[in-house]
Motif scaffolding. Sequence first.
Motif: not given
Length: 464
Positions: A237-251, A273-285
């Motif tokens: 299980i890997t957790f991530s906690c970064v600053s914003d949507p861009k950082a979350a996507r880049d990670l 803490t990011v927008d739902p669109e970023t979360t859904i995109e990351l979930a899909q990939v």
Amino acid sequence: YPPWPGKIVSPPKDLKKPRGKKCFFVKFFGTEDHAWIKVEQLKPYHPHKEEMIKINKGKRFQQAVDAVEEYLKKAKGKDQIKPFCTHGECVSLSLKEQTDSDPEPSSVRRLVAGTVTGFKWESSVGYIHSLKSPFSLQPASSMEPITKRLKIIEEDTGSTSIQAADSTAINGSITPTDKRIGFLGLGLMGSGVVSNLLKMGHVVTVWNRTAEKCDLFIQEGARLGRTPAEVVSMCDITFSCVSDPKAARDLVLGPSGVLQGIRPGKCYVEMSTVDPETTIELAQVITSRGGRFLEAPVSGSQQLSNDGMLVIVAAGDRSVYEDCSSCFQAMGKTSFFIGEAGNAARMMLILNMVQGSFMATIAEGLTLAQATGQSQQTFLDILCQGQMASTFVDQKCQNILQGNFKPDYYLKHIQKDLRLAISMGDSVNHPTPMAAAANEVYKRAKALDQSDNDMSAVYRAYIH
């Protein structure tokens, strides 16, 4: 179970008393939890105080004892409190473990008390030590908490579902998962989370963009991952906690990113803490590679993170949520599961929108008091005696008056959350005029070079 201090209080009018053995409605000190407790499980506080302290060494138990002593001090003290005379008296609770041989297992399954502050309280059960119990862990609804409480629900099928309970409320320790944990991002929030995971015995591998931040945690027993991909490949299980949507996507999507380490069965938990669109995109990939995805942003601050008292709001793969239970217990005081991926991002943006707007209003009040010749300290004293009294208000205002803007939650991050919440409102054609006004004040504070200060530095936007 080990004892826990509490006091007998009057139950809410709409809460029915369980049938059967005589019991009292008890408030637990230090947790704000309540439960119906049988008479034979109650003991006087003072005669058993030293015994309780010897049994329980955890920090939260000590906080509960401190709360009892403060309560007694305010009540001008009593030589000995008798628990069954009147409401409002102190008791220590000895909670007996429920087993298959217990004479009343059917009543435990059957009796479901009414709702108290949004939660159901069960007859004769207060806390459990760990997730191990004679009942099966089954999902019962799409919106259920892991809290310092035990929730038992009778389903239509007749089977019993127990929601995971936070054992740190009992003895300050938990049974850590045997899964290997990874953590990416050691900022204000992530550092406290990792520290608590290690303290509670989890095996943790860490990575941070600035590698030097890993050193302290390596000294505490963490392992070092050279890249996000390596951490994910090494861990379950890997957790991530970064600053914003861009950082979350880049990670996730960048070079040597999370996606390169994802294999079938690997779990990824996005705590940013990011927008739902970023979360859904990351979930899909993540799921496209056979991975399992959970979003779990947190409500709190650096201090609450350090204290292991965050509130976790999770959504996505429920089985990952359950696999993370010991981790959530280590880092937080409670957690909620609220359905499909994207829901937690939406909820967290709403929560932070309210908090950010409130902080700006408090700063506005303090500066208006000063501008009209009123004492800011007196304003705070009055505020903290009224209905809006809270630790948040008191700490933020005191820091403002002392000129202390050391970051507990970055101003730039709360402004980002306001911006994302306003955008979310626009996407559903919902007005957010209060948040929009607050956002402009934070933007002014950023222009005054307050981005890396605490959110309370929004105060400076009013005095420059």
